[in-house]
Design an enzyme around this catalytic site. Structure first.
Site, mmCIF file in Angstrom:
data_model
loop_
_atom_site.group_PDB
_atom_site.id
_atom_site.type_symbol
_atom_site.label_atom_id
_atom_site.label_comp_id
_atom_site.label_asym_id
_atom_site.label_seq_id
_atom_site.Cartn_x
_atom_site.Cartn_y
_atom_site.Cartn_z
ATOM 1 N N CYS A 1 0.822 -1.222 0.000
ATOM 2 C CA CYS A 1 0.000 0.000 0.000
ATOM 3 C C CYS A 1 0.847 1.260 0.000
ATOM 4 O O CYS A 1 0.325 2.357 -0.176
ATOM 5 C CB CYS A 1 -0.920 0.006 1.210
ATOM 6 N N HIS B 1 -2.828 6.839 4.436
ATOM 7 C CA HIS B 1 -3.345 5.688 3.686
ATOM 8 C C HIS B 1 -4.699 5.300 4.278
ATOM 9 O O HIS B 1 -4.861 5.217 5.497
ATOM 10 C CB HIS B 1 -2.354 4.534 3.779
ATOM 11 N N ASN C 1 -10.099 0.317 1.210
ATOM 12 C CA ASN C 1 -8.644 0.368 1.075
ATOM 13 C C ASN C 1 -8.269 0.092 -0.378
ATOM 14 O O ASN C 1 -8.432 -1.029 -0.858
ATOM 15 C CB ASN C 1 -8.023 -0.688 2.006
HETATM 16 N N1 ACO Z 1 -17.873 -9.559 9.449
HETATM 17 C C1 ACO Z 1 -18.199 -10.051 10.655
HETATM 18 N N2 ACO Z 1 -17.309 -10.592 11.518
HETATM 19 C C2 ACO Z 1 -16.012 -10.591 11.117
HETATM 20 C C3 ACO Z 1 -15.597 -10.093 9.868
HETATM 21 C C4 ACO Z 1 -16.589 -9.572 9.019
HETATM 22 N N3 ACO Z 1 -16.301 -9.061 7.813
HETATM 23 N N4 ACO Z 1 -14.264 -10.235 9.776
HETATM 24 C C5 ACO Z 1 -13.861 -10.805 10.910
HETATM 25 N N5 ACO Z 1 -14.905 -11.030 11.726
HETATM 26 C C6 ACO Z 1 -14.912 -11.618 13.057
HETATM 27 C C7 ACO Z 1 -13.716 -12.483 13.309
HETATM 28 O O1 ACO Z 1 -13.946 -13.779 12.805
HETATM 29 C C8 ACO Z 1 -13.633 -12.434 14.808
HETATM 30 O O2 ACO Z 1 -14.568 -13.309 15.332
HETATM 31 P P1 ACO Z 1 -14.238 -14.157 16.700
HETATM 32 O O3 ACO Z 1 -14.053 -13.091 17.759
HETATM 33 O O4 ACO Z 1 -15.457 -14.981 16.865
HETATM 34 O O5 ACO Z 1 -12.991 -14.897 16.400
HETATM 35 C C9 ACO Z 1 -14.078 -11.031 15.175
HETATM 36 O O6 ACO Z 1 -14.791 -10.548 14.001
HETATM 37 C C10 ACO Z 1 -12.945 -10.090 15.471
HETATM 38 O O7 ACO Z 1 -11.954 -10.232 14.468
HETATM 39 P P2 ACO Z 1 -10.618 -9.410 14.524
HETATM 40 O O8 ACO Z 1 -9.772 -9.769 13.345
HETATM 41 O O9 ACO Z 1 -9.992 -9.502 15.864
HETATM 42 O O10 ACO Z 1 -11.209 -7.933 14.367
HETATM 43 P P3 ACO Z 1 -10.447 -6.571 14.368
HETATM 44 O O11 ACO Z 1 -11.051 -5.684 15.346
HETATM 45 O O12 ACO Z 1 -8.953 -6.754 14.398
HETATM 46 O O13 ACO Z 1 -10.802 -5.995 12.937
HETATM 47 C C11 ACO Z 1 -9.787 -5.687 10.829
HETATM 48 C C12 ACO Z 1 -10.402 -6.687 11.795
HETATM 49 C C13 ACO Z 1 -10.852 -4.722 10.408
HETATM 50 C C14 ACO Z 1 -9.264 -6.432 9.629
HETATM 51 C C15 ACO Z 1 -8.660 -4.933 11.544
HETATM 52 O O14 ACO Z 1 -7.791 -5.849 12.185
HETATM 53 C C16 ACO Z 1 -7.853 -4.109 10.605
HETATM 54 O O15 ACO Z 1 -8.333 -3.173 10.012
HETATM 55 N N6 ACO Z 1 -6.547 -4.415 10.511
HETATM 56 C C17 ACO Z 1 -5.665 -3.698 9.654
HETATM 57 C C18 ACO Z 1 -5.938 -4.149 8.302
HETATM 58 C C19 ACO Z 1 -5.203 -3.265 7.413
HETATM 59 O O16 ACO Z 1 -5.098 -2.095 7.639
HETATM 60 N N7 ACO Z 1 -4.708 -3.880 6.394
HETATM 61 C C20 ACO Z 1 -4.049 -3.202 5.457
HETATM 62 C C21 ACO Z 1 -2.852 -2.430 5.996
HETATM 63 S S1 ACO Z 1 -1.621 -2.560 4.971
HETATM 64 C C22 ACO Z 1 -2.362 -2.264 3.559
HETATM 65 O O17 ACO Z 1 -3.209 -1.435 3.467
HETATM 66 C C23 ACO Z 1 -1.990 -3.139 2.453
#
Ligand code: ACO
Length: 330
Positions: free
Chosen positions: A115, A255, A285
């Site tokens: 990214c 970003h 994103n």
């Molecule tokens: N809908 C519903 N539930 C979901 C979804 C969804 N789309 N996705 C995950 N869950 C569930 C998971 O299974 C988990 O369930 P569990 O507690 O029963 O195990 C629960 O939601 C929590 O999941 P987490 O992964 O812990 O949730 P988190 O608060 O971390 O949010 C997210 C996930 C949004 C992906 C977050 O971690 C994030 O934004 N991370 C950074 C991602 C990012 O920025 N990536 C790119 C950066 S680098 C680049 O841009 C290339």
């Protein structure tokens, strides 16, 4: 001192809108979960045959940036495209954009930095201007992430979108332009975000995600924790390098990955959210395209004036991260 000045911006996104409600029909998710955890409400998805593949979007964004700049394609010396989703493995997206623009004398190549591709590309082009090997450069971020998305994986497919943004740089000796770009990488964490093919070792942390070829895999939770300090620290270092403080910043353009990451970075830097530009609710994103799209929209909305300090900050797969301090010049 010669430096690169931004004299044109442009952007484009595909016609097709995919809302959170639409995603509820594809995977086990809800609008409420996506909005609360990410801030994203909808994203744009490319359609075949509509001029929306990576290079075609790159060309559209570039034409708008060139139009604003008044510089013609024939006068470009360099085209650098940040992308992780090229039309094909080779030739580069940049060469396809060069062909479509008719930018015959430009040297054209892609940069792969997750990214962070746009800021890496901006740094390469700006350095070429500073050292005198280039006068006019086109810097593009273009992505068709929908092509590598696993549409069965709710943990990633809700985050991503397609689009492109571009800026035109020209050499100037005024005190404005790109003051500096600071970049960092850490390959030790490559396995937090990657695309897997049949020969790629699937890390243990992700062994629950079905191993489909070339699909994007992400450990979002660990990425989130890495992203916040990396972004905040490099942004502060970049400002301090120029003796600037957060109060000098007119607009921070991060970003656009997740509103919670952006809020956490702003909080660490003590920058109020009204000085932080976000449009991820509309596009999700878009990887390398997110900063140039946001920059173009912010400028066209009248949020930037000549002399304003703009702080661009990015983080992505690699890991890669970076920050640019720009004294606005249009
Ligand atoms: N809908 C519903 N539930 C979901 C979804 C969804 N789309 N996705 C995950 N869950 C569930 C998971 O299974 C988990 O369930 P569990 O507690 O029963 O195990 C629960 O939601 C929590 O999941 P987490 O992964 O812990 O949730 P988190 O608060 O971390 O949010 C997210 C996930 C949004 C992906 C977050 O971690 C994030 O934004 N991370 C950074 C991602 C990012 O920025 N990536 C790119 C950066 S680098 C680049 O841009 C290339």
């Amino acid at each position: 001192m010669t430096r690169g000045r931004i004299v044109g911006t442009g952007s484009t996104t595909p016609m097709r809108v995919l809302t959170n409600k639409d995603l509820e029909k594809i995977v086990d998710t809800t609008d409420e979960w996506i909005t609360r955890r990410t801030g994203i409400k909808e994203r744009r998805i490319s359609s075949d045959g509509q001029g929306e593949n990576t290079s075609e979007m790159g060309t559209k964004a570039s034409l708008k940036a060139l139009d604003m700049s008044g510089i013609s394609p024939e006068d470009l010396d360099m085209i650098v495209v940040g992308t992780v989703t090229p039309d094909c493995q080779f030739p580069s997206v940049a060469c396809l954009v060069q062909k479509d623009l008719g930018a015959g004398k430009a040297v054209a190549f892609d940069v792969s930095a997750g990214c962070s591709g746009f800021l890496y590309a901006l740094s390469v082009a700006d350095n070429a201007i500073v050292t005198g090997s280039c006068r006019n450069a086109l810097v593009v971020g273009a992505e068709r992430l929908s092509a590598i998305t696993n549409w069965d994986d709710r943990t990633t497919c809700v985050l991503l979108g397609d689009g492109s943004g571009a800026v035109v740089l020209t050499a100037g000796t005024e005190d404005d332009g790109i003051l500096s770009t600071h970049l960092q990488s850490d390959g030790n964490f490559w396995n937090l975000l990657y695309t897997a093919d049949a020969t790629c070792k699937i890390p243990e942390i992700l062994d629950t995600v079905e191993g489909k070829p070339f699909y994007l895999k992400m450990d979002g939770n660990r990425l989130f924790k890495k992203a916040v300090p990396c972004l905040a620290n490099i942004a502060v270092s970049a400002l301090e390098h120029h003796g600037l403080s957060r109060d000098d910043v007119k607009l921070m353009i991060p970003h656009q990955a997740n509103i919670r990451i952006i809020q956490a970075v702003a909080e660490r830097m003590l920058i109020p959210m009204d000085k932080v530009y976000t449009n991820l609710h509309k596009y999700g994103n878009t990887s390398s395209a997110s900063i140039p799209i946001a920059l173009d929209e912010a400028y066209r909305e009248g949020l930037l004036e000549p002399g304003d300090y703009v702080l661009l900050v990015t983080f992505g797969a690699g890991l890669t991260w970076g920050a640019s301090v720009v004294k606005w010049s249009i």
